[in-house]
Design an enzyme around this catalytic site. Structure first.
Site, PDB file in Angstrom:
ATOM      1  N   SER A  12      23.980  33.548 -29.264  1.00  0.00           N
ATOM      2  CA  SER A  12      23.279  33.687 -27.697  1.00  0.00           C
ATOM      3  C   SER A  12      23.665  35.070 -27.109  1.00  0.00           C
ATOM      4  O   SER A  12      22.858  35.534 -26.455  1.00  0.00           O
ATOM      5  CB  SER A  12      24.248  32.559 -26.787  1.00  0.00           C
ATOM      6  OG  SER A  12      25.281  32.829 -26.817  1.00  0.00           O
ATOM      7  N   GLU A 183      31.602  32.484 -13.528  1.00  0.00           N
ATOM      8  CA  GLU A 183      32.291  31.961 -14.463  1.00  0.00           C
ATOM      9  C   GLU A 183      32.152  32.449 -15.851  1.00  0.00           C
ATOM     10  O   GLU A 183      33.336  32.242 -16.606  1.00  0.00           O
ATOM     11  CB  GLU A 183      31.709  30.190 -14.410  1.00  0.00           C
ATOM     12  CG  GLU A 183      32.010  29.614 -13.116  1.00  0.00           C
ATOM     13  CD  GLU A 183      31.648  28.090 -13.429  1.00  0.00           C
ATOM     14  OE1 GLU A 183      30.927  27.763 -14.402  1.00  0.00           O
ATOM     15  OE2 GLU A 183      31.884  27.346 -12.462  1.00  0.00           O
ATOM     16  N   HIS A 187      28.462  35.841 -22.003  1.00  0.00           N
ATOM     17  CA  HIS A 187      27.018  36.115 -22.095  1.00  0.00           C
ATOM     18  C   HIS A 187      26.911  37.518 -20.955  1.00  0.00           C
ATOM     19  O   HIS A 187      27.356  37.502 -19.997  1.00  0.00           O
ATOM     20  CB  HIS A 187      26.100  34.833 -21.833  1.00  0.00           C
ATOM     21  CG  HIS A 187      26.514  33.913 -22.330  1.00  0.00           C
ATOM     22  ND1 HIS A 187      27.143  32.803 -22.289  1.00  0.00           N
ATOM     23  CD2 HIS A 187      25.879  33.794 -24.036  1.00  0.00           C
ATOM     24  CE1 HIS A 187      27.101  31.958 -23.341  1.00  0.00           C
ATOM     25  NE2 HIS A 187      26.327  32.366 -24.403  1.00  0.00           N
TER      26      HIS A 187
END
Length: 214
Positions: A12, A183, A187
């Site tokens: 990702s 949070e 990413h």
């Protein structure tokens, strides 16, 4: 000018995101902005995959069906391999992780393509004021495979953490999704993905220049 094809296998942090997923982004969707125009990228990276599940889902096979002689295969895996609580994707760094990395390398070379290993990009993790490598065993294992198989390696973990250290935590935080959702320290935002893409592109261009005699 000769066209150079580059294939990306990753997770990702590398994948290309849809517009409605903004501002989350992966470095694979921006890397072409930092490379010569004759370099064409094919981003096969997808979230949640490890070296193991990427193979099991035939995603590596899909790349190997397309890739040709003198193309490049960039492999950044490790984030999801380290998920010991997710046995379906976990690989042990000194054994199964290495075994799967060899599949990517051998598969590319069988097609006379050029594999390049990339250590997992850094996360936003600071302890006592120091940015921490969350994947030390995987980085070391990848380096050992690179040496064993004589494969070029981009140490993106080292490069990215050095950069975060140079700009400081507050500036680095803005590159991660935690700056949006409070949070997510893994990413990247679009700004972060662009910066990581620039890091990878710099190293890649040097490697390609050596191979292609630009």
């Amino acid at each position: 000018m000769k066209k150079i094809q580059v294939y990306l296998a990753g997770d990702s942090t590398v994948q290309t995101y849809e517009k409605d997923e903004s501002p989350q982004a992966g470095w694979g969707q921006y890397i072409d902005q930092y490379c010569k125009r004759n370099i064409i990228f094919h981003n096969h990276a997808i979230g949640g995959r490890s070296t193991k599940t990427f193979v099991e889902e035939s995603r590596l096979d899909a790349i190997l069906e397309e890739i040709s002689a003198n193309d490049y295969l960039l492999i950044q895996m490790g984030h999801n391999d380290s998920s010991i609580n997710r046995p379906e994707r976990y690989t042990e760094p000194s054994t199964t992780y290495k075994q799967y990395l060899r599949l990517y390398i051998d598969g590319a070379r069988k097609k006379h393509a050029i594999p390049i290993l990339i250590t997992p990009v850094g996360r936003l993790h600071v302890v006592h004021g120091k940015f921490i490598n969350d994947f030390p065993n995987y980085c070391q294992a990848m380096k050992e495979v690179a040496e064993e198989k004589n494969v070029p390696l981009i140490d993106l973990n080292y490069i990215s953490l050095n950069y975060f250290t140079s700009i400081g935590y507050e500036a680095a935080e803005k590159l991660f999704m935690i700056s949006v959702d409070g949070e997510d320290c893994t990413h990247y935002t679009e700004a972060g993905a662009e910066k990581v893409a620039e890091m990878v592109a710099k190293e890649l261009m040097e490697m390609i220049s050596e191979e292609e005699n630009f």
